[in-house]
Scaffold this motif. Structure first.
Motif, short mmCIF file in Angstrom:
data_model
loop_
_atom_site.label_atom_id
_atom_site.label_comp_id
_atom_site.label_asym_id
_atom_site.label_seq_id
_atom_site.Cartn_x
_atom_site.Cartn_y
_atom_site.Cartn_z
N HIS A 92 -6.93 -2.19 -0.95
CA HIS A 92 -6.82 -0.89 -0.27
C HIS A 92 -7.39 0.25 -1.12
CE1 HIS A 92 -4.32 -2.70 2.81
NE2 HIS A 92 -3.52 -3.19 1.88
N SER B 230 -10.18 14.93 -7.15
CA SER B 230 -11.46 14.22 -7.20
C SER B 230 -11.26 12.88 -7.89
CB SER B 230 -12.52 15.05 -7.93
OG SER B 230 -12.14 15.25 -9.28
N ILE C 138 -8.28 5.97 -2.24
CA ILE C 138 -9.13 7.04 -2.77
C ILE C 138 -9.35 8.12 -1.73
CG2 ILE C 138 -11.50 7.58 -3.51
CD1 ILE C 138 -11.50 4.91 -5.02
N GLN C 139 -9.57 7.73 -0.50
CA GLN C 139 -9.77 8.70 0.58
C GLN C 139 -8.54 9.58 0.75
OE1 GLN C 139 -10.80 6.10 3.85
NE2 GLN C 139 -13.01 6.23 3.43
N GLU C 140 -7.36 8.99 0.68
CA GLU C 140 -6.12 9.76 0.82
C GLU C 140 -5.94 10.74 -0.34
OE1 GLU C 140 -3.74 10.04 3.16
OE2 GLU C 140 -5.05 8.84 4.45
N GLU D 238 -8.33 12.07 -2.16
CA GLU D 238 -9.33 13.13 -2.03
C GLU D 238 -8.96 14.12 -0.92
OE1 GLU D 238 -13.36 10.95 -3.73
OE2 GLU D 238 -12.87 10.77 -1.59
N LYS D 239 -8.28 13.65 0.12
CA LYS D 239 -7.81 14.54 1.18
C LYS D 239 -6.84 15.58 0.65
CE LYS D 239 -8.14 11.44 5.20
NZ LYS D 239 -7.32 10.66 6.18
N ASN D 240 -6.13 15.20 -0.43
CA ASN D 240 -5.14 16.10 -1.02
C ASN D 240 -5.74 16.98 -2.12
OD1 ASN D 240 -2.18 15.45 0.01
ND2 ASN D 240 -3.29 13.51 -0.06
N LYS E 79 -10.38 1.70 -1.44
CA LYS E 79 -11.18 2.70 -0.73
C LYS E 79 -10.28 3.62 0.10
CE LYS E 79 -15.11 3.18 2.44
NZ LYS E 79 -16.13 2.44 3.24
N GLU E 80 -9.34 3.04 0.80
CA GLU E 80 -8.40 3.82 1.63
C GLU E 80 -7.56 4.74 0.76
OE1 GLU E 80 -4.67 2.84 4.70
OE2 GLU E 80 -5.86 1.21 3.83
N TYR F 178 0.82 -1.21 0.00
CA TYR F 178 0.00 0.00 0.00
C TYR F 178 0.86 1.26 0.00
CZ TYR F 178 -3.08 3.71 1.59
OH TYR F 178 -3.76 4.90 1.71
#
Length: 234
Positions: free
Chosen positions: A198, A212, A203-205, A207-209, A200-201, A163
């Motif tokens: 991983h 989209s 993608i979340q990271e 999007e945090k940056n 989903k995890e 990851y």
């Protein structure tokens, strides 16, 4: 428990994919790529970059294989195709053949792509079109490319790259992409035909940056569960 791999792979294989395959995988509007700055990462001996430049784009391919000579890549490509056909012949019924029709046509597409790549590669003496490079660190300035493509590398080799590698690679692809530019990744499954564990995890990271992320369905099929590609917009 993960399913058994549909295609046994040790190390990273050289890919020899056609322009048409990219077009189908990523549902591309080819006209929209005209005169854009494009990067194909982990491109192997695919003909995508060659054809894009013939169409008036500013396209660059990056792969560690480009440290090899033309002859070395050709020999490796021929061997990779032989091995791939041998492996596929043992499990033909596990794949979807709507696009390729059969194993023989699959091999012919690979050979044609390899020949087109080799013709282009041998003329790039300055290594400006085919740049020796590998993730997670690329030799490009930030905000350079309007479109970045990566197929059959990220996520596919989950068993070999963890990851942390995938997250660093994703951040690097975003770094070299222009504002409002996009990154396209396919497939989202590994050799076991299961979605990257991983995803989903990750993608979340992303999007945090501030980027989209969309999962877009594609009509292209080979691995049965490889039904979508990832589009990341910076």
């Amino acid at each position: 428990m993960n399913k058994k791999e549909l295609y046994a792979q040790s190390g990273v294989a050289m890919t020899c994919r056609s322009f048409k395959e990219y077009e189908e995988m990523f549902e591309l509007d080819v006209a929209s790529l005209a005169k854009k700055s494009i990067l194909d990462i982990a491109a192997g001996a695919s003909s995508f970059t060659s054809e894009l430049n013939q169409r008036g784009c500013n396209a660059i391919a990056a792969d560690p294989l480009y440290r090899l000579s033309t002859e070395e890549i050709y020999i490796l490509g021929e061997e990779e195709m032989r091995i791939a056909s041998q492996k596929l012949s043992k499990n033909e019924n596990l794949f979807v053949w709507d696009y390729y029709q059969d194993l023989e046509n699959h091999e012919q597409i690979r050979k044609k792509s390899l020949f087109q790549f080799i013709a282009s590669y041998k003329n790039d003496n300055s290594k400006t079109m085919y740049v020796p490079a590998n993730l997670p660190r690329l030799p490009f300035e930030k905000d350079v490319f309007s479109s970045v493509f990566c197929n059959h590398f990220l996520f596919l080799y989950e068993a070999q790259f963890d990851y942390t590698f995938h997250l660093k690679a994703m951040k690097e692809l975003i770094r070299v992409t222009q504002r409002d530019g996009s990154i396209y990744i396919y497939p989202l499954v590994g050799f076991n035909d299961e979605v990257y564990s991983h995803l989903k995890e990750l993608i979340q990271e992303v999007e945090k940056n501030g980027a989209s992320v969309e999962m877009i369905e594609t009509a292209f099929r080979f691995l049965p569960s490889a039904t979508h590609f990832l589009k990341i917009t910076k």
